[in-house]
Motif scaffolding. Structure first.
Motif, PDB file in Angstrom:
ATOM      1  N   ASN A  89      14.629  32.651 -17.501  1.00  0.00           N
ATOM      2  CA  ASN A  89      13.781  31.633 -18.648  1.00  0.00           C
ATOM      3  C   ASN A  89      13.298  30.743 -18.078  1.00  0.00           C
ATOM      4  O   ASN A  89      11.802  30.805 -17.775  1.00  0.00           O
ATOM      5  N   LEU A  90      13.339  29.279 -17.000  1.00  0.00           N
ATOM      6  CA  LEU A  90      12.510  28.873 -16.220  1.00  0.00           C
ATOM      7  C   LEU A  90      11.793  29.561 -15.415  1.00  0.00           C
ATOM      8  O   LEU A  90      10.771  29.101 -15.097  1.00  0.00           O
ATOM      9  N   PHE A  91      12.320  30.698 -14.722  1.00  0.00           N
ATOM     10  CA  PHE A  91      10.905  31.307 -13.628  1.00  0.00           C
ATOM     11  C   PHE A  91       9.872  32.015 -14.579  1.00  0.00           C
ATOM     12  O   PHE A  91       9.215  32.054 -14.548  1.00  0.00           O
ATOM     13  N   VAL A  92      10.342  32.388 -15.925  1.00  0.00           N
ATOM     14  CA  VAL A  92       9.382  32.600 -16.799  1.00  0.00           C
ATOM     15  C   VAL A  92       8.221  31.452 -17.312  1.00  0.00           C
ATOM     16  O   VAL A  92       7.350  31.636 -16.832  1.00  0.00           O
ATOM     17  N   PHE A  93       9.025  30.583 -17.107  1.00  0.00           N
ATOM     18  CA  PHE A  93       8.549  29.203 -17.916  1.00  0.00           C
ATOM     19  C   PHE A  93       7.186  28.856 -16.795  1.00  0.00           C
ATOM     20  O   PHE A  93       6.083  28.097 -16.335  1.00  0.00           O
ATOM     21  N   VAL A  94       7.741  28.837 -15.496  1.00  0.00           N
ATOM     22  CA  VAL A  94       6.678  28.397 -14.162  1.00  0.00           C
ATOM     23  C   VAL A  94       5.363  29.871 -14.257  1.00  0.00           C
ATOM     24  O   VAL A  94       4.455  28.869 -13.826  1.00  0.00           O
ATOM     25  N   ILE A  95       5.706  30.888 -14.852  1.00  0.00           N
ATOM     26  CA  ILE A  95       4.642  31.778 -14.947  1.00  0.00           C
ATOM     27  C   ILE A  95       3.781  31.438 -15.486  1.00  0.00           C
ATOM     28  O   ILE A  95       2.402  31.650 -15.391  1.00  0.00           O
ATOM     29  N   ILE A  96       4.210  31.086 -16.688  1.00  0.00           N
ATOM     30  CA  ILE A  96       3.184  30.612 -17.375  1.00  0.00           C
ATOM     31  C   ILE A  96       2.446  29.211 -17.059  1.00  0.00           C
ATOM     32  O   ILE A  96       0.945  29.338 -17.200  1.00  0.00           O
ATOM     33  N   MET A  97       3.283  28.601 -16.992  1.00  0.00           N
ATOM     34  CA  MET A  97       2.879  27.715 -16.932  1.00  0.00           C
ATOM     35  C   MET A  97       1.661  26.612 -15.540  1.00  0.00           C
ATOM     36  O   MET A  97       0.110  27.057 -16.048  1.00  0.00           O
ATOM     37  N   ASN A  98       1.705  27.814 -14.798  1.00  0.00           N
ATOM     38  CA  ASN A  98       0.748  27.991 -13.525  1.00  0.00           C
ATOM     39  C   ASN A  98      -0.634  29.100 -13.963  1.00  0.00           C
ATOM     40  O   ASN A  98      -1.795  29.370 -13.581  1.00  0.00           O
ATOM     41  N   ARG A  99      -0.344  30.339 -15.014  1.00  0.00           N
ATOM     42  CA  ARG A  99      -1.675  31.312 -15.995  1.00  0.00           C
ATOM     43  C   ARG A  99      -2.183  30.185 -16.482  1.00  0.00           C
ATOM     44  O   ARG A  99      -3.358  30.834 -16.091  1.00  0.00           O
ATOM     45  N   PHE A 100      -1.606  28.646 -17.195  1.00  0.00           N
ATOM     46  CA  PHE A 100      -2.591  28.639 -18.149  1.00  0.00           C
ATOM     47  C   PHE A 100      -3.172  27.261 -17.158  1.00  0.00           C
ATOM     48  O   PHE A 100      -3.672  26.290 -17.581  1.00  0.00           O
ATOM     49  N   ALA A 101      -2.632  26.965 -15.977  1.00  0.00           N
ATOM     50  CA  ALA A 101      -2.935  25.683 -15.026  1.00  0.00           C
ATOM     51  C   ALA A 101      -2.549  24.488 -15.613  1.00  0.00           C
ATOM     52  O   ALA A 101      -3.178  23.641 -15.855  1.00  0.00           O
ATOM     53  N   VAL A 102      -1.981  24.466 -16.615  1.00  0.00           N
ATOM     54  CA  VAL A 102      -1.188  23.094 -16.770  1.00  0.00           C
ATOM     55  C   VAL A 102      -0.934  22.177 -16.019  1.00  0.00           C
ATOM     56  O   VAL A 102      -0.051  22.252 -15.069  1.00  0.00           O
ATOM     57  N   PRO A 103      -1.484  21.167 -16.471  1.00  0.00           N
ATOM     58  CA  PRO A 103      -1.149  19.953 -15.826  1.00  0.00           C
ATOM     59  C   PRO A 103       0.274  18.779 -15.131  1.00  0.00           C
ATOM     60  O   PRO A 103       1.310  19.339 -16.211  1.00  0.00           O
ATOM     61  N   PRO A 104       1.065  18.894 -14.059  1.00  0.00           N
ATOM     62  CA  PRO A 104       2.209  18.482 -14.320  1.00  0.00           C
ATOM     63  C   PRO A 104       2.472  17.447 -15.761  1.00  0.00           C
ATOM     64  O   PRO A 104       3.830  17.233 -15.973  1.00  0.00           O
ATOM     65  N   ALA A 105       1.619  16.273 -15.868  1.00  0.00           N
ATOM     66  CA  ALA A 105       2.204  15.106 -16.201  1.00  0.00           C
ATOM     67  C   ALA A 105       1.501  15.966 -18.155  1.00  0.00           C
ATOM     68  O   ALA A 105       2.697  14.550 -18.417  1.00  0.00           O
ATOM     69  N   TYR A 106       2.164  17.407 -18.096  1.00  0.00           N
ATOM     70  CA  TYR A 106       2.051  17.794 -20.093  1.00  0.00           C
ATOM     71  C   TYR A 106       3.031  18.204 -19.956  1.00  0.00           C
ATOM     72  O   TYR A 106       2.671  19.124 -21.006  1.00  0.00           O
ATOM     73  N   GLN A 107       3.290  19.490 -18.408  1.00  0.00           N
ATOM     74  CA  GLN A 107       4.701  20.663 -18.606  1.00  0.00           C
ATOM     75  C   GLN A 107       5.530  20.241 -19.556  1.00  0.00           C
ATOM     76  O   GLN A 107       6.299  20.552 -20.005  1.00  0.00           O
ATOM     77  N   GLN A 108       6.534  19.215 -19.297  1.00  0.00           N
ATOM     78  CA  GLN A 108       7.336  18.432 -20.063  1.00  0.00           C
ATOM     79  C   GLN A 108       7.144  18.851 -21.949  1.00  0.00           C
ATOM     80  O   GLN A 108       8.315  19.258 -22.735  1.00  0.00           O
ATOM     81  N   LYS A 109       5.864  18.212 -22.638  1.00  0.00           N
ATOM     82  CA  LYS A 109       5.352  18.162 -23.695  1.00  0.00           C
ATOM     83  C   LYS A 109       5.706  20.106 -24.172  1.00  0.00           C
ATOM     84  O   LYS A 109       6.077  19.949 -24.859  1.00  0.00           O
ATOM     85  N   ALA A 110       5.123  20.589 -22.890  1.00  0.00           N
ATOM     86  CA  ALA A 110       5.152  22.079 -23.896  1.00  0.00           C
ATOM     87  C   ALA A 110       6.862  22.352 -23.620  1.00  0.00           C
ATOM     88  O   ALA A 110       6.827  23.674 -24.536  1.00  0.00           O
ATOM     89  N   LEU A 111       7.220  22.302 -22.399  1.00  0.00           N
ATOM     90  CA  LEU A 111       8.547  23.328 -22.585  1.00  0.00           C
ATOM     91  C   LEU A 111       9.275  22.594 -23.578  1.00  0.00           C
ATOM     92  O   LEU A 111      10.363  23.233 -24.709  1.00  0.00           O
ATOM     93  N   LEU A 112       9.324  21.562 -23.881  1.00  0.00           N
ATOM     94  CA  LEU A 112       9.874  20.605 -25.349  1.00  0.00           C
ATOM     95  C   LEU A 112       9.951  20.936 -26.386  1.00  0.00           C
ATOM     96  O   LEU A 112      10.428  21.387 -27.285  1.00  0.00           O
ATOM     97  N   PHE A 113       8.479  21.776 -26.863  1.00  0.00           N
ATOM     98  CA  PHE A 113       7.281  22.265 -27.937  1.00  0.00           C
ATOM     99  C   PHE A 113       8.287  23.486 -28.073  1.00  0.00           C
ATOM    100  O   PHE A 113       8.573  24.349 -29.251  1.00  0.00           O
ATOM    101  N   GLY A 114       8.432  24.074 -26.811  1.00  0.00           N
ATOM    102  CA  GLY A 114       9.062  25.452 -26.697  1.00  0.00           C
ATOM    103  C   GLY A 114      10.436  25.703 -26.750  1.00  0.00           C
ATOM    104  O   GLY A 114      11.171  27.000 -28.143  1.00  0.00           O
ATOM    105  N   ILE A 115      11.199  24.617 -25.805  1.00  0.00           N
ATOM    106  CA  ILE A 115      12.781  24.518 -26.475  1.00  0.00           C
ATOM    107  C   ILE A 115      13.105  24.708 -27.840  1.00  0.00           C
ATOM    108  O   ILE A 115      13.999  25.105 -28.801  1.00  0.00           O
TER     109      ILE A 115
END
Length: 344
Positions: A89-115
């Motif tokens: 799952n985490l590997f796919v999450f990395v691909i998603i974050m990179n594809r959408f160019a999510v800044p590091p500061a906002y990545q954990q928020k996106a992860l939490l809502f998804g989780i």
């Protein structure tokens, strides 16, 4: 004396207390992530990963002390299965974050809502799976065949990566929801020109949540191969998911070095598939057919994970340009193959 109310063989008070504890942990995660958006460093990620792994293992010790003999070992085995599958799952999450160019500061928020969304959806799937196991005896056989099919697909497509744009829910959301072009301070919704719109971060959250649901179609049958107790299945899923935010930042760089990840997961899924089929044959055909015990399952899973990790790191050291893949096949990959077939 009034009889104690139970759900799936577990007292209702145990369900209520465990769900309340899980929600409290999730709330703490949201407070930590939302208090000050920031890029998560290695020390912080390692600390939180240690906390969540410790909590999960302490819960297993509690079950071993308070519940029937073997319950704690069964839960830990199921949790380990879910934890190992969550790395994919985490590997796919990395691909998603990179594809959408999510800044590091906002990545954990996106992860939490998804989780959080994934946890709610998995609870529904677990309830459906538990009902199917109870009402339809060939469910174990179907689960076993599904896991073996998935294992074969992982091996066949071990060098493929999914494309987030192939997600049908995401494609539909892009069509019907007005979307801003900016992250807008990490918000999920924003106003532009008097219109209420979703931000790209909302699409990231949607992509993560729905992608995890697809992974659950494999991981939930896998944990049912360890135990049919819906309480243990839910707890194994919940405690594995809760630590994903910290684990994501801890092994983000290591993920690409796990070049044999898909092969290791395929072996685990195939093994559990065989275990489920043997369980079905033992219960429905002949008691003389052997079953695979929980201690054996735990030993096999630990051995496969250790061998996969060591072999991957050795391979990466000798071939530093080689990178890992999830083993998942996206719709776009399949469409390309269909077009090649048509051209022939």
């Amino acid at each position: 004396m009034r009889e104690e109310l139970r759900l799936g063989g577990t007292p209702l008070w145990a369900w209520a207390a465990t769900i309340a504890f899980i929600l409290a942990l999730l709330a703490i995660d949201f407070v930590v992530a939302g208090r000050r958006p920031h890029a998560v460093g290695l020390v912080e990620a390692a600390s939180w990963s240690g906390v969540y792994i410790g909590i999960a293992l302490l819960f297993g010790l509690l079950l071993g002390y308070a519940a029937e003999p073997g319950t704690g070992t069964t839960y830990v085995t199921g949790w380990l299965v879910e934890k190992s599958l969550s790395v994919d799952n985490l590997f796919v999450f990395v691909i998603i974050m990179n594809r959408f160019a999510v800044p590091p500061a906002y990545q954990q928020k996106a992860l939490l809502f998804g989780i959080a969304a994934a946890l709610a959806l998995r609870a529904v799937l677990i309830a459906v799976g538990a009902a199917a196991v109870t009402l339809f005896s060939p469910t174990f056989l179907l689960f076993g065949l599904l896991l073996m099919f998935t294992a074969v697909q992982l091996i066949r497509h071990r060098n493929d990566d999914p494309d987030p744009e192939d997600n049908p829910v995401l494609r539909y959301a892009r069509r019907v929801l007005p979307t801003t072009t900016e992250m807008d301070g990490g918000r999920l919704f924003a106003r532009s020109g008097g219109r209420r719109m979703v931000t790209p971060l909302f699409l990231v959250f949607l992509s993560i949540g729905t992608t995890d649901l697809l992974f659950a179609l494999d991981s939930i049958p896998a944990v049912f191969g360890v135990t049919q107790n819906p309480f243990l299945v839910f707890c194994a899923n919940a405690f594995a998911l809760l630590g994903l935010r910290a684990l994501y930042f801890l092994i983000q760089g290591l993920l690409r070095r796990l070049v044999y990840l898909a092969v290791g997961l395929a072996v685990i899924l195939g093994f559990i598939g065989v275990k489920l089929i043997l369980t079905f044959l033992h219960e429905q055909v002949s008691t003389g057919i052997p079953e695979i015990t929980i201690p054996v399952s735990l030993a096999v899973i630990l051995s496969v994970l250790a061998a996969t990790t060591v072999a991957s790191l050795l391979r990466s050291r000798r071939h530093p340009r080689q990178r890992a893949h999830t083993g998942a096949v996206g719709e776009r990959t399949r469409r390309r193959r269909w077009r090649k077939t048509d051209q022939r």
